[in-house]
Enzyme design. Structure first.
Site, PDB file in Angstrom:
ATOM      1  N   CYS A 150      -1.687  83.651  60.282  1.00 14.98           N
ATOM      2  CA  CYS A 150      -0.549  83.386  59.390  1.00 14.98           C
ATOM      3  C   CYS A 150      -0.112  84.663  58.676  1.00 14.98           C
ATOM      4  O   CYS A 150      -0.944  85.414  58.172  1.00 14.98           O
ATOM      5  CB  CYS A 150      -0.952  82.319  58.375  1.00 14.98           C
ATOM      6  N   CYS A 210      -1.882  84.897  51.181  1.00 15.88           N
ATOM      7  CA  CYS A 210      -2.618  84.079  50.207  1.00 15.88           C
ATOM      8  C   CYS A 210      -4.073  84.576  50.165  1.00 15.88           C
ATOM      9  O   CYS A 210      -4.777  84.517  51.189  1.00 15.88           O
ATOM     10  CB  CYS A 210      -2.573  82.603  50.607  1.00 15.88           C
ATOM     11  N   CYS A 241      -7.195  82.622  51.523  1.00 15.37           N
ATOM     12  CA  CYS A 241      -7.107  81.917  52.805  1.00 15.37           C
ATOM     13  C   CYS A 241      -7.650  82.726  53.989  1.00 15.37           C
ATOM     14  O   CYS A 241      -7.259  83.868  54.216  1.00 15.37           O
ATOM     15  CB  CYS A 241      -5.658  81.521  53.070  1.00 15.37           C
ATOM     16  N   CYS A 284      -3.705  63.930  58.040  1.00 15.79           N
ATOM     17  CA  CYS A 284      -2.973  65.111  57.557  1.00 15.79           C
ATOM     18  C   CYS A 284      -3.116  66.229  58.580  1.00 15.79           C
ATOM     19  O   CYS A 284      -4.230  66.542  59.011  1.00 15.79           O
ATOM     20  CB  CYS A 284      -3.554  65.616  56.249  1.00 15.79           C
ATOM     21  N   CYS A 312       0.786  62.946  57.233  1.00 23.76           N
ATOM     22  CA  CYS A 312       1.119  64.032  56.303  1.00 23.76           C
ATOM     23  C   CYS A 312       1.106  65.350  57.083  1.00 23.76           C
ATOM     24  O   CYS A 312       0.277  65.530  57.978  1.00 23.76           O
ATOM     25  CB  CYS A 312       0.093  64.068  55.170  1.00 23.76           C
ATOM     26  N   CYS A 357       3.292  65.779  48.279  1.00 29.83           N
ATOM     27  CA  CYS A 357       1.865  65.998  48.030  1.00 29.83           C
ATOM     28  C   CYS A 357       1.757  67.430  47.525  1.00 29.83           C
ATOM     29  O   CYS A 357       2.020  68.368  48.266  1.00 29.83           O
ATOM     30  CB  CYS A 357       1.073  65.803  49.328  1.00 29.83           C
ATOM     31  N   ARG A 381      -6.221  63.680  44.388  1.00 33.43           N
ATOM     32  CA  ARG A 381      -7.156  63.876  45.500  1.00 33.43           C
ATOM     33  C   ARG A 381      -8.203  64.930  45.169  1.00 33.43           C
ATOM     34  O   ARG A 381      -7.878  66.087  44.910  1.00 33.43           O
ATOM     35  CB  ARG A 381      -6.399  64.266  46.779  1.00 33.43           C
TER      36      ARG A 381
HETATM   37  N1  SAM Z   1       0.319  77.190  55.601  1.00 39.03           N
HETATM   38  C1  SAM Z   1       0.669  76.064  54.855  1.00 39.03           C
HETATM   39  C2  SAM Z   1       0.850  76.336  53.388  1.00 39.03           C
HETATM   40  O1  SAM Z   1       0.332  77.293  52.876  1.00 39.03           O
HETATM   41  O2  SAM Z   1       1.526  75.533  52.732  1.00 39.03           O
HETATM   42  C3  SAM Z   1      -0.299  74.909  55.033  1.00 39.03           C
HETATM   43  C4  SAM Z   1      -1.791  75.111  55.021  1.00 39.03           C
HETATM   44  S1  SAM Z   1      -2.493  75.803  53.553  1.00 39.03           S
HETATM   45  C5  SAM Z   1      -4.103  76.197  54.155  1.00 39.03           C
HETATM   46  C6  SAM Z   1      -2.615  74.456  52.441  1.00 39.03           C
HETATM   47  C7  SAM Z   1      -3.298  74.655  51.093  1.00 39.03           C
HETATM   48  O3  SAM Z   1      -4.713  74.637  51.237  1.00 39.03           O
HETATM   49  C8  SAM Z   1      -3.030  75.923  50.316  1.00 39.03           C
HETATM   50  O4  SAM Z   1      -1.806  75.934  49.664  1.00 39.03           O
HETATM   51  C9  SAM Z   1      -4.172  75.910  49.330  1.00 39.03           C
HETATM   52  O5  SAM Z   1      -3.823  75.217  48.153  1.00 39.03           O
HETATM   53  C10 SAM Z   1      -5.296  75.167  50.077  1.00 39.03           C
HETATM   54  N2  SAM Z   1      -6.368  76.102  50.461  1.00 39.03           N
HETATM   55  C11 SAM Z   1      -6.325  77.000  51.466  1.00 39.03           C
HETATM   56  N3  SAM Z   1      -7.456  77.723  51.541  1.00 39.03           N
HETATM   57  C12 SAM Z   1      -8.247  77.289  50.536  1.00 39.03           C
HETATM   58  C13 SAM Z   1      -9.543  77.655  50.067  1.00 39.03           C
HETATM   59  N4  SAM Z   1     -10.246  78.631  50.633  1.00 39.03           N
HETATM   60  N5  SAM Z   1     -10.059  76.988  49.011  1.00 39.03           N
HETATM   61  C14 SAM Z   1      -9.358  75.990  48.423  1.00 39.03           C
HETATM   62  N6  SAM Z   1      -8.120  75.603  48.816  1.00 39.03           N
HETATM   63  C15 SAM Z   1      -7.554  76.242  49.844  1.00 39.03           C
HETATM   64 FE1  SF4 Z   2      -0.795  80.921  55.582  1.00 37.94          FE
HETATM   65 FE2  SF4 Z   2      -3.139  80.255  54.533  1.00 37.94          FE
HETATM   66 FE3  SF4 Z   2      -1.132  80.942  52.950  1.00 37.94          FE
HETATM   67 FE4  SF4 Z   2      -1.005  78.606  54.287  1.00 37.94          FE
HETATM   68  S1  SF4 Z   2      -2.476  79.156  52.708  1.00 37.94           S
HETATM   69  S2  SF4 Z   2       0.605  80.134  54.064  1.00 37.94           S
HETATM   70  S3  SF4 Z   2      -2.097  79.187  56.177  1.00 37.94           S
HETATM   71  S4  SF4 Z   2      -2.162  82.271  54.446  1.00 37.94           S
END
Ligand code: SAM
Ligand code: SF4
Ligand code: DTB
Length: 335
Positions: free
Chosen positions: A61, A65, A68, A105, A137, A197, A269
């Protein structure tokens, strides 16, 4: 000034301010647990929604973030893979249904949805999940109005897009898209008639004021998001936040309880980070109003408690989960 007496939180409001929310978050724990339980019992039954999560497209991606493992900026060793085929996803949804999940989901490691074959397959997946009789979802990043309408037409129940943290702390966590981008995405989802959500993460290094600020943005949405995932950071090796200090379970309980008081009817949740919580801490979260969990042994790139362990936990707690599934199970066990 919030007084610590019973029955003070009896209405649904959309005008909470940060100072009030801070007072709620900082109430003596014993009062906070009581108040949240009163709100929960007034507006909801003790029924827990089981939402199974499946990573349809993992890794690669382009967002940064910092929590992530799927970001191209992380050094995490994950099993990246291109988008799974529709049939594979639907057979996974069927397994989740057989295990008692109410909602399926699906996650995509995308910055935004782009039109084309993968999006058309996403629409097929949504239709297929709905045909199985489950809620569907999707979480796949930013979205256009047209895409939101197509997803609504395919039967999508909810779209997950988190704010993650407060507007003030946000730039410490993500630099490739703005807070406003996220709010715009959520508005498009709402306008298309899809349930929202939307929640966040604790343990990113934010302070109590940031948590109050995140809850302020969420609880001032009118209507409130139908579901509010509260994640605690899963500190994944290779991400920028890999060495973040683990949060105390009491922090999670406070956050859940405050979310319940502020958004009385939303599904709150108890999301990522549940493996680090003891059985007792999870029970307190349910008592304070958590009424949904991610159900199944995988989240996106990390693990989660097993179906069996969660069923046992919920039975021990005595909450209802998936009535139809429970009655089938009862019949089988009495044979
Ligand atoms: N890429 C899309 C997005 O960012 O909206 C969908 C997937 S993203 C992994 C969805 C959410 O998962 C993130 O916005 C974050 O809140 C949560 N998330 C991701 N990695 C995480 C982690 N290591 N610990 C806790 N929550 C996490
Ligand atoms: Fe990409 Fe992870 Fe950010 Fe979702 S949370 S936009 S998968 S980097
Ligand atoms: C949400 O709020 N939490 C889920 C879901 N929405 C997509 C994701 C949690 C991810 C935890 C880290 C991982 O497994 O990679």
């Amino acid at each position: 000034m919030i007084k610590s007496t019973n029955q003070i939180f009896s209405e649904i409001r959309f005008d909470w301010d940060k100072e009030e929310i801070k007072e709620i978050l900082n109430m003596p724990l014993i009062d906070l647990m009581w108040e949240s339980q009163v709100v929960h019992r007034k507006f909801n039954s003790y029924e827990v929604q089981l939402a199974s999560l499946y990573s349809v497209k993992t890794g690669g991606c382009e967002e940064d973030c910092s929590y992530c493992s799927q970001s191209i900026y992380s050094a995490s060793q994950i099993k990246s893979h291109p988008q799974f085929e529709v049939e594979d996803v639907l057979s996974r949804a069927k397994i989740a249904k057989e295990e008692g999940a109410d909602r399926f989901c699906m996650g995509w490691a995308w910055r935004e949805i782009r039109d084309g074959k993968p999006f058309n397959s996403m629409l097929e997946m949504v239709k297929g999940v709905r045909e199985l009789g489950m809620e569907a979802c999707v979480t796949a990043g930013m979205i256009t109005d047209d895409q939101a309408l197509k997803l609504a037409k395919a039967g999508l129940t909810a779209y997950n897009h988190n704010l993650d943290t407060s507007p003030e702390y946000y730039e410490n966590i993500i630099s490739t898209r703005t807070y406003q981008d996220r709010l715009d995405t959520i508005k498009r989802v709402r306008n298309a008639g899809i349930n929202v959500c939307c929640g966040g993460i604790i343990g990113l290094g934010e302070n109590q004021g940031d948590r109050a600020s995140l809850l302020e943005v969420l609880s001032n949405m009118n209507p409130h998001p139908e579901s509010v995932p509260i994640n605690s950071l899963v500190a994944i090796e290779g991400t920028e936040l890999e060495n973040n200090k683990e949060i105390d379970s009491i922090e999670m309980i406070r956050m859940i309880a405050a979310a319940r008081i502020l958004m009385p009817k939303s599904k709150i949740r108890l999301s990522a980070g549940r493996e680090k919580l003891t059985k007792e801490a999870q029970i307190l979260c349910f008592q304070c109003g958590a009424n949904s969990i991610f159900y199944g042994d995988e989240l996106l790139t990390t693990s989660n408690p097993s179906f069996q362990d969660d069923r046992k936990l919920l039975k021990d707690v005595g909450v209802i989960f998936n009535k139809a599934f429970e009655s089938v199970e009862k019949k089988v066990s009495s044979l």
